[in-house]
Design an enzyme around this catalytic site. Sequence first.
Site: not given
Ligand code: NAD
Length: 299
Positions: A70, A137, A31
Amino acid sequence: MKAAVTGGAGFIGSRLVEQLLKEHEVKIIDNLSSGLEENMPEEAEFIQHDIKEKGLESELEDVDVVFHFAANPKVNTFPGDREKDFDENLVGTKNVLEACEHADVDDVVFASSSVVYGEEAEIPTPENANMDPISMYGATKCGDEHMCEVYQQIFDIDMTIVRLANIVGGRNQKGVIYDFIHKLEDNPEKLTILGNGRQRKSYLHVEDTVNGILKAWESDKTTFNIGSEDSIDVDGIADIVADELGLEPEYKYTGGEKGWDGDVPEMRLSIEKLRSEGWKPERNSAESVRKTVQELLET
Ligand code: NAD
């Protein structure tokens, strides 16, 4: 094979999309709430959809595997946005799993987090440690994992769950490295550090992470930790950022063992399970942090 990546415009999702495109067709579902159009390769199909809304099944009918990435990934705030955590992570994941069931997608990879283990777990933490989250979270990621297991049991969907450590890299517009760079650009003389600087965690570059996610997907459908073999403390991160900027700032501490309420002050995951499948991270925590600083300074 055709893969759908929810969150494919985000930091980790977009790097995963790039890697998947080498062998598969890819559909991104995002989104754009935090993701960026510029992160998405032209070869990928893009569907703008909010996973909090139903109606995804028609988009998944031609898909073989869903990588569900996401989420509301902002963890380092208290009290945090509990509504957003609940809606994006629990409602969103339920909608994605339900759409997979209706569209006969029987292969799902879910992005969970090290925060499911909380602060009492043994270090390094193995996958069979208790779930004991201390943030909303973390609680929603635990709930998501349980939902994945239920869909696996009832609907025979193969589930791969990846519990990610702190993932870093050039596109990450959040987190401690990004924060330190911006603070030092504003004031090169002084750096305010949340907590006492001794919170110690595992940091993994996104390139190693994506290789780990794909290795986990190709292996037995189960739960895998993905992190680096060691950890680094916040002072160590500050030293690397300052060094790359050529600065010698004075550090000021807000105090306390945690950076914020809900922060897990020490985290290092056991990665033996995925290592035994043939994956090995190329960089340790300090190398991952340094590469990230260099990539962020290039952009
Ligand atoms: P990010 O914010 O860069 O990416 C998340 C993406 O999801 C974004 O593109 C956002 O636009 C999209 N999104 C959010 N809500 C949405 C919705 N309702 N509908 C459609 N799209 C939606 O975050 P990231 O760091 O790339 O994280 C990706 C995944 O990895 C997540 O699930 C996060 O919880 C998990 N994670 C990340 C880390 C980290 O260190 N970055 C660590 C552990 C877990």
